[in-house]
Design a protein around this motif. Structure first.
Motif, PDB file in Angstrom:
ATOM      1  N   ALA A 179       0.797  -1.225   0.000  1.00 33.35           N
ATOM      2  CA  ALA A 179       0.000   0.000   0.000  1.00 33.35           C
ATOM      3  C   ALA A 179       0.832   1.279   0.000  1.00 33.35           C
ATOM      4  CB  ALA A 179      -0.971  -0.008   1.166  1.00 33.35           C
ATOM      5  N   ALA A 180       1.799   1.358   0.886  1.00 31.24           N
ATOM      6  CA  ALA A 180       2.552   2.605   0.995  1.00 31.24           C
ATOM      7  C   ALA A 180       3.791   2.577   0.095  1.00 31.24           C
ATOM      8  CB  ALA A 180       2.946   2.854   2.441  1.00 31.24           C
ATOM      9  N   ASP A 181       3.778   1.662  -0.881  1.00 28.38           N
ATOM     10  CA  ASP A 181       4.870   1.522  -1.824  1.00 28.38           C
ATOM     11  C   ASP A 181       6.219   1.371  -1.144  1.00 28.38           C
ATOM     12  OD1 ASP A 181       5.788   1.202  -4.326  1.00 28.38           O
ATOM     13  OD2 ASP A 181       5.925   3.335  -4.809  1.00 28.38           O
ATOM     14  N   PRO A 182       6.346   0.412  -0.211  1.00 30.71           N
ATOM     15  CA  PRO A 182       7.623   0.244   0.480  1.00 30.71           C
ATOM     16  C   PRO A 182       8.638  -0.379  -0.464  1.00 30.71           C
ATOM     17  CG  PRO A 182       6.146  -1.540   1.071  1.00 30.71           C
ATOM     18  CD  PRO A 182       5.374  -0.631   0.163  1.00 30.71           C
TER      19      PRO A 182
ATOM     20  N   LYS B  64       9.644  -4.322  -9.186  1.00 34.74           N
ATOM     21  CA  LYS B  64      11.059  -4.464  -8.833  1.00 34.74           C
ATOM     22  C   LYS B  64      11.342  -4.144  -7.363  1.00 34.74           C
ATOM     23  CE  LYS B  64      13.180  -4.937 -13.054  1.00 34.74           C
ATOM     24  NZ  LYS B  64      12.079  -5.860 -13.425  1.00 34.74           N
ATOM     25  N   LYS B  65      10.553  -4.748  -6.478  1.00 31.58           N
ATOM     26  CA  LYS B  65      10.786  -4.562  -5.052  1.00 31.58           C
ATOM     27  C   LYS B  65      11.941  -5.463  -4.617  1.00 31.58           C
ATOM     28  CE  LYS B  65       7.134  -2.034  -4.324  1.00 31.58           C
ATOM     29  NZ  LYS B  65       7.327  -0.611  -4.068  1.00 31.58           N
ATOM     30  N   THR B  66      12.518  -5.121  -3.482  1.00 28.89           N
ATOM     31  CA  THR B  66      13.430  -6.057  -2.851  1.00 28.89           C
ATOM     32  C   THR B  66      12.567  -6.958  -1.970  1.00 28.89           C
ATOM     33  OG1 THR B  66      15.064  -4.314  -2.773  1.00 28.89           O
ATOM     34  CG2 THR B  66      15.476  -6.264  -1.408  1.00 28.89           C
ATOM     35  N   VAL B  67      12.652  -8.277  -2.185  1.00 26.75           N
ATOM     36  CA  VAL B  67      11.748  -9.178  -1.483  1.00 26.75           C
ATOM     37  C   VAL B  67      12.531 -10.231  -0.713  1.00 26.75           C
ATOM     38  CG1 VAL B  67       9.829 -10.793  -1.724  1.00 26.75           C
ATOM     39  CG2 VAL B  67      10.042  -8.881  -3.328  1.00 26.75           C
ATOM     40  N   VAL B  68      12.188 -10.412   0.547  1.00 28.93           N
ATOM     41  CA  VAL B  68      12.683 -11.574   1.285  1.00 28.93           C
ATOM     42  C   VAL B  68      11.478 -12.464   1.530  1.00 28.93           C
ATOM     43  CG1 VAL B  68      13.897 -12.427   3.296  1.00 28.93           C
ATOM     44  CG2 VAL B  68      14.433 -10.168   2.382  1.00 28.93           C
ATOM     45  N   PHE B  69      11.576 -13.709   1.086  1.00 28.63           N
ATOM     46  CA  PHE B  69      10.426 -14.588   0.983  1.00 28.63           C
ATOM     47  C   PHE B  69      10.752 -15.873   1.722  1.00 28.63           C
ATOM     48  CE2 PHE B  69       7.505 -17.457  -0.974  1.00 28.63           C
ATOM     49  CZ  PHE B  69       6.538 -16.735  -1.642  1.00 28.63           C
ATOM     50  N   VAL B  70       9.918 -16.249   2.669  1.00 30.11           N
ATOM     51  CA  VAL B  70      10.156 -17.491   3.410  1.00 30.11           C
ATOM     52  C   VAL B  70       9.201 -18.562   2.905  1.00 30.11           C
ATOM     53  CG1 VAL B  70       9.844 -18.614   5.640  1.00 30.11           C
ATOM     54  CG2 VAL B  70      11.075 -16.458   5.504  1.00 30.11           C
ATOM     55  N   THR B  71       9.715 -19.731   2.631  1.00 26.06           N
ATOM     56  CA  THR B  71       8.843 -20.833   2.232  1.00 26.06           C
ATOM     57  C   THR B  71       9.498 -22.150   2.641  1.00 26.06           C
ATOM     58  OG1 THR B  71       7.676 -21.859   0.387  1.00 26.06           O
ATOM     59  CG2 THR B  71       9.876 -21.029  -0.054  1.00 26.06           C
ATOM     60  N   HIS B  72       8.699 -23.227   2.662  1.00 26.25           N
ATOM     61  CA  HIS B  72       9.327 -24.539   2.823  1.00 26.25           C
ATOM     62  C   HIS B  72       9.114 -25.365   1.563  1.00 26.25           C
ATOM     63  CE1 HIS B  72       5.189 -25.141   4.391  1.00 26.25           C
ATOM     64  NE2 HIS B  72       5.269 -26.140   3.565  1.00 26.25           N
ATOM     65  N   ASP B  73       8.542 -24.692   0.546  1.00 19.43           N
ATOM     66  CA  ASP B  73       8.211 -25.384  -0.696  1.00 19.43           C
ATOM     67  C   ASP B  73       9.301 -25.078  -1.720  1.00 19.43           C
ATOM     68  OD1 ASP B  73       7.241 -26.205  -3.090  1.00 19.43           O
ATOM     69  OD2 ASP B  73       5.340 -25.126  -2.971  1.00 19.43           O
ATOM     70  N   LEU B  74      10.120 -26.098  -2.020  1.00 16.95           N
ATOM     71  CA  LEU B  74      11.268 -25.893  -2.900  1.00 16.95           C
ATOM     72  C   LEU B  74      10.825 -25.456  -4.298  1.00 16.95           C
ATOM     73  CD1 LEU B  74      14.330 -26.063  -3.044  1.00 16.95           C
ATOM     74  CD2 LEU B  74      14.091 -28.383  -3.896  1.00 16.95           C
TER      75      LEU B  74
END
Lengths: 365, 432
Positions: free
Chosen positions: A151-154, A186-196
């Motif tokens: 929303a706030a375009d972080p 083109k955001k910087t994303v840190v994404f957590v998953t357990h699905d390879l």
């Protein structure tokens, strides 16, 4: 964009994160993955200070996060969680507007932004604005969750197993949506998953963790082709080739499709039968895929419509954004050798066959 | 065919037996003067025996009609109508008879309803409650759809399924039935009272004797209960939040408010007399406010303490029921602690907190009755005066309004809470 230097965190007797260091560049999608309890979620929450590190330093945009008040830091970092966390007493619009309101934006600006975001995540603004979370499906709610985070375009987005709670079909749709949005924003994303599979699909870089430590941090291709040790090899599993195929978009390997175009009036074929070619795709005048026809049936006496086999582009053709892995599975499940590739409007753009996929697997090794 | 008929028939039977028994108990009590002991007046002295027997026959005919014919009017409707008529008739006959008896027995004579009347009213009440409760189950029976003639479905298999179908179209009709069942007799009795038909009943004589006082005590009563609950909300909600937030305090706050509830109210009023009297003597400002060892000050204080438990506990529970992921989402999106409380936690806990306020208020209305003992006023004044003078009707004059107030407050607050609770939460409940 993010820099972690020697960060540790423990809960009581459990060392959740042990002296980890890594950096995430601007515009990069970095996926943290590992078995449960490996510290990936903890690492994520250290970045927006939902947890505070016992030791080590964390920098966001080259400033130590301890310099910020936690709330102010978090308003500049989008956050999406697995259980979505939409506030049930607020409408969709109010949920999306949470951060802009905290930042005391003007009313019109907020309304405009909400509409923009609904459009971005592919939901009709008229229809969804005033709905409540209880009226949404899992996939819709997750889209709203993503919209709220944006929303706030972080510049930075933290996502904690965001697609973990939806069914596989919806998950795939959401992943495709994510790729599309990320290409745009083109955001910087840190994404957590357990699905390879998810990690391989979305990541620019994968950080594989175990017991609070980083085991390997590499591009998906390198994780698949050069697992650093036995743990990584086991985690990646035996279907590495298949997984690699899911990194390759189908339009990189597809070939031009040979086609017959049906003209109004019902006649008119453009292409003469060629050598080694035993069928043609049939399209309408607008380029939409209608079916295919066996060259042997093209004796010039019967109109093409009467001898062609009609197919439904939605189920019998691949979309342009699909991966080679999907192409392979579609080819095998339909028991054909070649499959058509269409764009979003169902227009034929190419074709891909088993031989091309084989070629691709040879090249990426 | 009628799934609930068994239960309804049982209710009808119980109500019928009660009504029948009541006929052999005195209808009215006639006393030469207000405080002298009375003589029972049996039904047949008032109502001509032929009318009595005829009326009873008609009553039982309709009451047991569903027993006899398997079809016909819905039992709930019959029960509702009979209950209302019965209730109305008791008051109508009582009022009329009271006028006649009073005229015969002289100016000071008092006529009040006796055991038979009360039992008859109980029968009427049972019928009405059963009618209201059983109406929903009867909804779809009002529009039965029979299978086509060609199909020969065993009735036992096909019909129950149809009965469980929601029949939305009959919802407004149901509302109207419910309202008329619940309000019919009350409206009738109100009309009787306003028309002066009941003026000669002792209860109303007591009322007319102290009409101004009655309305004054009504406001007193509401003021004491309302003030106490208001103060309890102001105190109890923060206490509940504190108990939720600070673990060490939880172990003090919750047991304390719990413990207070176990003190008998009379004892608590008494305990407060000495300290408040002392405060009043030492601090002139408080004395000017009217704080004394007796009167409204100890009453409101004690009532507040009683009202705390439901509010504090429900605030604590309401906050605890919030999905932790919502709290995490709130913190993660940048809410500060106070903002989170105002924008997320309190709205989400609101339904539970308000339910606590509702319980508190109903409780406080009852508890306030006792406050009359320490001179705080309220309807308890009539109750205790009635005890003191051994005038049962005066006790009733105090007790009946308390019951009416409590029931009204309960319904009203329930309705208001329905309006206040955010729409998104109501949707969530329906989905769950």
């Amino acid at each position: 964009m993010i820099r972690m230097e020697g960060v540790s965190k423990r809960y009581g007797d459990v060392q959740a994160v042990r002296d980890i260091s890594f950096r995430v560049d601007k515009g990069e999608v970095c996926v943290l993955i590992g078995p449960s309890g490996c510290g990936k979620s903890t690492t994520l929450k250290l970045i927006n200070r939902l947890l505070s590190a016992d030791s080590g330093e964390i920098f966001v945009a080259d400033r130590n996060i301890k310099e910020f008040r936690p709330e102010l830091l978090r308003r500049n970092i989008g956050y999406v969680i697995q259980s979505i966390g939409l506030f049930p007493h607020m409408t969709v619009a109010e949920n999306i507007a949470v951060v802009p309101r905290l930042l005391s934006w003007e009313k019109e600006r907020i309304t405009r932004r909400v509409d923009e975001l609904l459009e971005l995540v592919g939901l009709d603004k008229q229809q969804y604005r005033s709905k409540y979370p209880a009226e949404l499906s899992g996939g819709e709610a997750q889209r709203i969750g993503v919209a709220r985070a944006l929303a706030a375009d972080p510049p930075l987005l933290l996502m904690d197993e965001p697609f973990g709670a939806v069914d596989p079909l919806t998950r795939e749709a959401l992943q495709q949506e994510f790729i599309k949005i990320q290409r745009e924003l083109k955001k910087t994303v840190v994404f957590v998953t357990h699905d390879l599979d998810e990690a391989i699909r979305l990541a620019d870089r994968i950080i594989l963790m175990r017991s609070g430590e980083i085991v390997q941090s590499d591009s998906p291709e390198r994780i698949l082709s050069r697992p650093r040790n036995r743990f990584v090899r086991d985690f990646v599993g035996t279907d590495r080739v298949l997984k690699r195929l899911s990194r390759i978009p189908v339009d990189r390997y597809m070939l031009a499709a040979r086609r017959i175009t049906l003209r109004a009036g019902g006649k008119s074929t453009e292409h003469r039968p060629g050598r080694g070619r035993n069928f043609f795709w049939v399209t309408g005048e607008d380029g939409r895929l209608l079916g295919w026809v066996d060259t042997r049936s093209l004796d010039g006496r019967h109109p093409v419509e009467s001898v062609m086999t009609r197919i439904d582009p939605k189920t019998d053709a691949l979309s342009r954004g699909a991966t080679l892995r999907e192409a392979l599975s579609r080819i095998l499940s339909r028991n054909v050798r070649t499959i058509a590739v269409v764009d979003a409007d169902g227009r034929l753009v190419g074709e891909i066959g088993l031989s091309r996929i084989e070629k691709a697997t040879g090249e990426v090794k | 065919m009628f799934l609930n008929r068994g239960r309804e028939n049982a209710v009808s039977a119980v109500a019928g037996i009660l009504a029948l028994c009541s006929l052999f108990l005195p209808f009215l009590l006639l006393r030469p003067s207000r405080i002298s002991s009375g003589a029972p007046v049996m039904w047949w002295r008032i109502v001509p025996p032929t009318v009595l027997v005829g009326g009873a026959a008609v009553f039982f005919f309709f009451l047991f009609l569903p027993f006899i014919v398997r079809r016909g009017p819905r039992p709930a409707v019959i029960q509702g109508l009979l209950g209302n008529i019965l209730g109305f008739l008791v008051f109508f006959a009582g009022g009329t008879a009271a006028a006649r008896l009073a005229a015969e027995a002289g100016e000071f004579a008092r006529v009040s309803l006796a055991g038979g009347s009360w039992l008859m009213l109980l029968a009427a009440y049972i019928l009405i409650v059963s009618a209201i409760k059983n109406l929903p189950a009867q909804k779809s029976v009002s529009a039965p759809k029979h299978p086509p003639a060609g199909e020969s479905l065993p009735a036992g298999e096909s019909l129950p399924a149809r009965e469980s179908l929601p029949a939305r179209e009959s919802m407004p009709a149901r509302r109207i039935w419910t309202l008329s069942f619940a309000g019919g007799a009350l409206a009738g009795i109100t009309v009787l009272a306003l028309a002066g038909q009941l003026d000669n009943l002792s209860l109303l004589r007591e009322f007319y004797g102290r009409q101004d006082r009655f309305w004054g005590e009504l406001w007193n009563h509401l003021g004491l209960a309302g003030g106490a609950v208001g103060a309890a909300v102001i105190l109890g909600v923060p206490l509940g939040m504190l108990a939720f937030r600070v673990k060490p305090l939880r172990k003090i706050i919750l047991p304390t408010v719990n413990l207070v509830q176990t003190i008998p109210s009379l004892a608590l009023f008494g305990l407060l007399i000495a300290p408040l009297a002392l405060l009043s003597r030492e601090i002139p400002f408080l004395r000017q406010l009217g704080v004394q060892g007796i009167g409204w000050a100890p009453a409101v204080l004690a009532l507040t303490v009683y009202a705390l438990l439901p509010i504090t506990r429900n605030t604590y529970e309401g906050l605890g029921l919030i999905d932790p992921s919502l709290r995490e989402a709130g913190r993660g999106t940048g809410f500060g602690a106070v903002q989170l409380l105002i924008h997320v936690e309190l709205p989400l806990a609101l339904p539970v907190i308000l339910a606590g306020v509702r319980i508190s208020f109903v409780q406080a209305i009852g508890n306030t009755t006792v406050a009359a003992l320490i001179g705080a006023g309220g309807f308890g004044v009539f109750v205790f005066q009635g005890f003191g003078q051994a005038v049962p009707d005066l006790i009733l004059l105090g007790a009946l309004p308390v019951i009416v107030l409590a029931v009204t407050a309960d319904r009203l607050l329930g309705f208001l809470i329905g309006l206040i609770v955010p729409r998104g939460l109501r949707l969530g409940e329906e989905a769950a």
